[in-house]
Write a protein that holds these residues in place. Structure first.
Motif, mmCIF file in Angstrom:
data_model
loop_
_atom_site.group_PDB
_atom_site.id
_atom_site.type_symbol
_atom_site.label_atom_id
_atom_site.label_comp_id
_atom_site.label_asym_id
_atom_site.label_seq_id
_atom_site.Cartn_x
_atom_site.Cartn_y
_atom_site.Cartn_z
ATOM 1 N N MET A 1 25.334 2.911 -20.726
ATOM 2 C CA MET A 1 25.697 4.050 -19.875
ATOM 3 C C MET A 1 25.301 3.756 -18.433
ATOM 4 S SD MET A 1 24.562 8.037 -20.294
ATOM 5 C CE MET A 1 25.137 9.270 -19.151
ATOM 6 N N THR A 2 26.233 3.964 -17.498
ATOM 7 C CA THR A 2 25.966 3.680 -16.093
ATOM 8 C C THR A 2 25.127 4.789 -15.471
ATOM 9 O OG1 THR A 2 28.089 2.548 -15.932
ATOM 10 C CG2 THR A 2 27.028 3.184 -13.872
ATOM 11 N N ALA A 3 24.068 4.381 -14.756
ATOM 12 C CA ALA A 3 23.217 5.366 -14.079
ATOM 13 C C ALA A 3 23.975 5.997 -12.924
ATOM 14 C CB ALA A 3 21.954 4.692 -13.563
ATOM 15 N N PRO A 4 23.718 7.280 -12.620
ATOM 16 C CA PRO A 4 24.383 7.908 -11.480
ATOM 17 C C PRO A 4 23.984 7.215 -10.187
ATOM 18 C CG PRO A 4 22.613 9.302 -12.322
ATOM 19 C CD PRO A 4 22.801 8.196 -13.302
ATOM 20 N N PRO A 5 24.869 7.190 -9.190
ATOM 21 C CA PRO A 5 24.563 6.498 -7.940
ATOM 22 C C PRO A 5 23.425 7.166 -7.197
ATOM 23 C CG PRO A 5 26.557 7.815 -7.713
ATOM 24 C CD PRO A 5 26.180 7.851 -9.165
ATOM 25 N N GLY A 6 22.745 6.373 -6.366
ATOM 26 C CA GLY A 6 21.679 6.917 -5.549
ATOM 27 C C GLY A 6 22.222 7.827 -4.465
ATOM 28 N N VAL A 7 21.367 8.725 -3.977
ATOM 29 C CA VAL A 7 21.761 9.666 -2.928
ATOM 30 C C VAL A 7 20.779 9.585 -1.778
ATOM 31 C CG1 VAL A 7 22.934 11.257 -4.491
ATOM 32 C CG2 VAL A 7 20.496 11.568 -4.020
ATOM 33 N N LEU A 8 21.248 9.999 -0.605
ATOM 34 C CA LEU A 8 20.434 10.085 0.603
ATOM 35 C C LEU A 8 20.287 11.541 0.993
ATOM 36 C CD1 LEU A 8 22.298 7.278 2.535
ATOM 37 C CD2 LEU A 8 19.927 7.118 1.777
ATOM 38 N N ALA A 9 19.151 11.896 1.531
ATOM 39 C CA ALA A 9 18.939 13.249 2.013
ATOM 40 C C ALA A 9 18.850 13.251 3.530
ATOM 41 C CB ALA A 9 17.661 13.844 1.429
ATOM 42 N N GLY A 10 19.429 14.285 4.129
ATOM 43 C CA GLY A 10 19.310 14.517 5.558
ATOM 44 C C GLY A 10 18.756 15.904 5.799
ATOM 45 N N VAL A 11 17.804 16.022 6.712
ATOM 46 C CA VAL A 11 17.131 17.294 6.976
ATOM 47 C C VAL A 11 17.224 17.609 8.463
ATOM 48 C CG1 VAL A 11 14.959 18.567 6.822
ATOM 49 C CG2 VAL A 11 15.511 16.840 5.089
ATOM 50 N N ASP A 12 17.624 18.827 8.765
ATOM 51 C CA ASP A 12 17.697 19.313 10.145
ATOM 52 C C ASP A 12 16.707 20.468 10.283
ATOM 53 O OD1 ASP A 12 18.299 20.421 12.614
ATOM 54 O OD2 ASP A 12 20.335 21.035 12.069
ATOM 55 N N ILE A 13 15.567 20.205 10.944
ATOM 56 C CA ILE A 13 14.546 21.238 11.122
ATOM 57 C C ILE A 13 14.731 21.852 12.502
ATOM 58 C CG2 ILE A 13 12.084 21.777 11.184
ATOM 59 C CD1 ILE A 13 11.597 19.394 9.357
ATOM 60 N N GLY A 14 15.360 23.011 12.533
ATOM 61 C CA GLY A 14 15.585 23.726 13.782
ATOM 62 C C GLY A 14 14.607 24.871 13.950
ATOM 63 N N GLY A 15 14.659 25.501 15.097
ATOM 64 C CA GLY A 15 13.737 26.586 15.368
ATOM 65 C C GLY A 15 13.961 27.811 14.503
ATOM 66 N N THR A 16 15.192 27.999 14.016
ATOM 67 C CA THR A 16 15.523 29.168 13.202
ATOM 68 C C THR A 16 15.791 28.798 11.755
ATOM 69 O OG1 THR A 16 16.501 30.242 15.138
ATOM 70 C CG2 THR A 16 17.087 31.128 12.977
ATOM 71 N N LEU A 17 16.616 27.782 11.545
ATOM 72 C CA LEU A 17 17.001 27.367 10.192
ATOM 73 C C LEU A 17 16.674 25.904 9.947
ATOM 74 C CD1 LEU A 17 20.525 28.973 9.625
ATOM 75 C CD2 LEU A 17 18.379 29.666 8.550
ATOM 76 N N THR A 18 16.392 25.590 8.702
ATOM 77 C CA THR A 18 16.269 24.208 8.248
ATOM 78 C C THR A 18 17.390 23.960 7.258
ATOM 79 O OG1 THR A 18 13.883 24.050 8.576
ATOM 80 C CG2 THR A 18 14.866 22.579 6.937
ATOM 81 N N GLU A 19 18.257 22.998 7.562
ATOM 82 C CA GLU A 19 19.349 22.649 6.649
ATOM 83 C C GLU A 19 19.056 21.304 6.014
ATOM 84 O OE1 GLU A 19 24.161 21.991 6.205
ATOM 85 O OE2 GLU A 19 23.294 22.058 8.205
ATOM 86 N N VAL A 20 19.286 21.216 4.719
ATOM 87 C CA VAL A 20 19.135 19.972 3.977
ATOM 88 C C VAL A 20 20.475 19.636 3.334
ATOM 89 C CG1 VAL A 20 17.893 18.775 2.139
ATOM 90 C CG2 VAL A 20 16.723 20.520 3.505
ATOM 91 N N VAL A 21 20.882 18.372 3.443
ATOM 92 C CA VAL A 21 22.092 17.914 2.766
ATOM 93 C C VAL A 21 21.757 16.727 1.888
ATOM 94 C CG1 VAL A 21 23.588 18.686 4.666
ATOM 95 C CG2 VAL A 21 22.819 16.299 4.591
ATOM 96 N N LEU A 22 22.506 16.587 0.808
ATOM 97 C CA LEU A 22 22.504 15.360 0.020
ATOM 98 C C LEU A 22 23.813 14.642 0.285
ATOM 99 C CD1 LEU A 22 21.010 16.230 -3.491
ATOM 100 C CD2 LEU A 22 19.912 15.048 -1.583
ATOM 101 N N CYS A 23 23.705 13.344 0.546
ATOM 102 C CA CYS A 23 24.877 12.550 0.886
ATOM 103 C C CYS A 23 25.043 11.387 -0.079
ATOM 104 C CB CYS A 23 24.752 11.972 2.299
ATOM 105 S SG CYS A 23 24.743 13.195 3.618
ATOM 106 N N ALA A 24 26.296 11.036 -0.294
ATOM 107 C CA ALA A 24 26.604 9.795 -0.988
ATOM 108 C C ALA A 24 26.353 8.617 -0.046
ATOM 109 C CB ALA A 24 28.056 9.814 -1.454
ATOM 110 N N ALA A 25 26.518 7.405 -0.563
ATOM 111 C CA ALA A 25 26.262 6.221 0.255
ATOM 112 C C ALA A 25 27.173 6.150 1.473
ATOM 113 C CB ALA A 25 26.418 4.964 -0.590
ATOM 114 N N ASP A 26 28.387 6.747 1.382
ATOM 115 C CA ASP A 26 29.296 6.738 2.523
ATOM 116 C C ASP A 26 29.040 7.908 3.475
ATOM 117 O OD1 ASP A 26 30.264 8.907 1.112
ATOM 118 O OD2 ASP A 26 32.327 8.180 0.989
#
Length: 311
Positions: A1-26
C-alpha cells in the motif's frame, strides 16, 4: 500500500487572524483554517493558537508533515527564526520570540520564519500573479504599507534585512508617518492614511473599505483620496524602477481590494512618467488573496527542504 504524500504547512500570523494552510508539494492548497490571533497574550499564546489550528488540519488530512513555514508581522531575523521588532500597540511579548524553534520543538519537523510581506511575495511568485518572474517588487497596502524585493529569482533581504521597504521611502509630502518620519508613502497609501485623509476632508470617520464604498457611490472626496493614493503608489513604483531596473510589480493587501479605484491614477501616472529604461511597467493585483502569506511561507519551507520534496 502506497503511503500518502507528504504535506507542507504555511502559517500567517497577523495582528487579527492567524491562517494556516496545508499544501501539496506543488503548493496547491489542500485545506485551510483560521483562528483569532491572541496578539496581546504573548508569543507563546500566538504560536500555540497556530499549532492548534495546524493540528486540526493534520487530523483531517492524510499525509506526513514535512515542514512548516511561518510568515509574521514585524522585523524578523529569518536565519535565526526569531522576531526582532514588533509593534507594541499590536503585539505583546512578540519581539525576541523564537518562533521557528518553538514550532520545531512542538512538531518535530523543520520550521522557517519570514516577514509577512516577504512571504506574500514568495506566494505570488510561486502560485500567484507573478509566477516565474525573475525580478519583482511586491507591495502590500494594508494598515501600513510593506514591500519586498525578488531579484534574480530569489528574495533579496539586503545587508540589514530591510530591502524593498517601499512604504517608508520619503518624498510624498510632509505628513507624519506612524514610524515617526515624514512624507513616507504610507502616509498616503495605507488603509490607516486613507481613513485619515477622508476624515480631514469630510469630518466623517469610517474604514478604508467605507471610503471605497463611498467612492463607488460617487462621493468626490472619497474618490479624491483613492486617486491620491494611486498616484503615490505609481510614484513609488517609478522610484523603484529607476533605482533597481525592476519593471514588474505585484500589489496586495486589504486596500488593493479597491483596485478599480486605485488603478486609473496608477496607470495615468505611469503613462505620463515612463521609467528611464523605456521598458513597459507591469503592475498586477495579487491573485492569492488571504492565502498569499501562508502559501509563500510554505514555499520557503519547500525551498529549504529541497530534495525531500518531490513535486
Amino acid at each position: 500500500m502506497t503511503a500518502p504524500p507528504g504535506v507542507l504547512a504555511g502559517v500567517d500570523i497577523g495582528g487579527t487572524l492567524t491562517e494556516v494552510v496545508l499544501c501539496a508539494a506543488d503548493l496547491g492548497v489542500i485545506d485551510r483554517f483560521a483562528v483569532p490571533t491572541p496578539a496581546h497574550e504573548g508569543g507563546t499564546a500566538m504560536v500555540s493558537a497556530a499549532l492548534d489550528a495546524l493540528r486540526l488540519l493534520l487530523d483531517r488530512t492524510p499525509g506526513r508533515l514535512l515542514g512548516v513555514g511561518i510568515g509574521a508581522a514585524g522585523v524578523v531575523d529569518a536565519p535565526a527564526g526569531r522576531i526582532l521588532v514588533a509593534s507594541d500597540s499590536s503585539f505583546r511579548g512578540w519581539a525576541g520570540f523564537p518562533v521557528a524553534a518553538a514550532v520545531e520543538e512542538a512538531l518535530g519537523v523543520p520550521a522557517y520564519l519570514d516577514n509577512d510581506v516577504n512571504a506574500f511575495l514568495r506566494g505570488e511568485v510561486a502560485r500567484g500573479a507573478v509566477v516565474g518572474e525573475r525580478h519583482v517588487l511586491g507591495m502590500t497596502l494594508g494598515t501600513g504599507v510593506g514591500g519586498a524585493l525578488w531579484l534574480d529569482g530569489r528574495l533579496y533581504d539586503g545587508p540589514h534585512g530591510a530591502a524593498g521597504e517601499i512604504g517608508h521611502v520619503p518624498g510624498f509630502g510632509d505628513l507624519r508617518c506612524t514610524c515617526g518620519g515624514r512624507g513616507h508613502l504610507e502616509t498616503l497609501a495605507s488603509g490607516r492614511s486613507i481613513t485619515a485623509r477622508y476624515a480631514e476632508r469630510t469630518g466623517r470617520t469610517t474604514t478604508a473599505r467605507g471610503v471605497a464604498e463611498a467612492a463607488a457611490l460617487g462621493d468626490p472626496d472619497a474618490f479624491a483620496v483613492y486617486e491620491a493614493s494611486g498616484t503615490a503608489v505609481a510614484r513609488a513604483i517609478l522610484v523603484a524602477a529607476g533605482l533597481l531596473d525592476v519593471t514588474t510589480f505585484v500589489i496586495g493587501g486589504g486596500v488593493s481590494r479597491a483596485w478599480a479605484l486605485l488603478e486609473p491614477s496608477v496607470r495615468h501616472t505611469l503613462t505620463d512618467e515612463p521609467p528611464v529604461s523605456g521598458r513597459r511597467i507591469r503592475v498586477r493585483p495579487a491573485l492569492l488573496g488571504g492565502d498569499a502569506v501562508a502559501v509563500g511561507a510554505a514555499s520557503r519551507a519547500r525551498a529549504e527542504l529541497g530534495p525531500v520534496i518531490r513535486v
